[in-house]
Write a protein that holds these residues in place. Structure first.
Motif: not given
Length: 269
Positions: A196-197, A204-207, A221-227, A239-241
């Motif tokens: 995300i960052q 990463g969302i904008d990308a 698939i997003f990978i984040t420390a702050f779901p 859908a995939f986090l």
């Protein structure tokens, strides 16, 4: 008195609902369909509080209630609204029943074998067999080109190694929004794994949204420390986090799932 007795259950449901919705979306491949089943679960609990199985851990009880609804509906998937998602549904038809559920509950939601057995109303040996079957069937069904958007070198290399071990090709690794867009322009990916960052404080969302304007139905698939920042229910959700720090099984499971369900809704930063 009754309202006070219900308060712990209401609090537990509120806390765990975002994760139930994540699980439901992964099962169905659709935010709308997944949310409908999560809502049906809440309606079942309101109609009969025993559906929550008060003898179970609150989170286990909530997922157990979902599975009662899910199983009674025949464990359906979302409607195939694109060519890629139609292909995914065709793959799904050949999977052993209950295997995805067990794998997702373990690898993505973090339940242990005993908890999964309670959720799915089976025994632990069956759960182990279901997960092993899911890994074998799903990993051998779909392969493709994976793009990684991640600014931490160690993490990006680790993810790339996992993806390659699964039999996929890595098109490249991007650390910023602009790098990601250029990489996708050079070689269209079949799947995107995105943090995300990013390094230059870009999103990463904008990308991903920039890339999806070019590629269309590419699973993400997003990978984040702050779901919790994405699991709000107030806007389109992935859908995939995967939550950082992640386990290898989580990445493997999410990649397999995302390759099956190829449609991905964009997010607004």
């Amino acid at each position: 008195m009754q309202a006070r007795a219900m308060q712990p259950s209401v609090t537990a449901i509120t806390h765990n609902l975002p994760y139930l919705r994540r699980y439901a979306r992964a099962l169905t491949g659709s935010q709308t369909t997944g949310d409908n089943y999560a809502a049906a679960t809440l309606e079942a609990i309101l109609a009969d509080s025993a559906a929550l199985a008060p003898e179970l851990d609150p989170k286990v009880g909530l997922f157990h209630a979902f599975h009662l609804v899910w199983s009674s509906a025949g464990a359906p998937t979302g409607e195939a609204d694109t060519r890629l998602s139609a292909t995914a549904q065709a793959h799904m038809a050949h999977l052993t029943p209950n295997t995805r559920e067990a794998m997702l509950l373990h690898a993505i939601e973090g339940f242990d074998m005993g908890e999964i057995a309670q959720i799915m109303q089976t025994d632990q040996d069956d759960v182990v067999h279901l997960i092993e079957t899911a890994v074998r069937e799903m990993h051998s069904s779909v392969s493709g080109r994976v793009m990684i958007i991640e600014d931490e070198a160690i993490i990006s290399m680790d993810i790339a190694a996992i993806v390659r071990e699964m039999g996929h090709d890595v098109t490249g690794i991007a650390a910023t929004r602009s790098e990601a867009v250029e990489l996708a322009r050079r070689e269209r990916p079949d799947l995107i794994l995105a943090d995300i960052q990013l390094a230059d404080r870009s999103s990463g969302i904008d990308a991903v949204n920039d890339i999806l304007k070019m590629t269309g139905d590419t699973p993400v698939i997003f990978i984040t420390a702050f779901p919790e920042r994405l699991l709000t229910g107030e806007r389109p959700e992935p859908a995939f986090l995967i939550t950082k720090p992640y386990a290898e099984d989580q990445v493997r499971s999410a990649v397999s799932q995302a390759m099956f369900f190829a449609s991905t809704e964009t997010l607004n930063a």
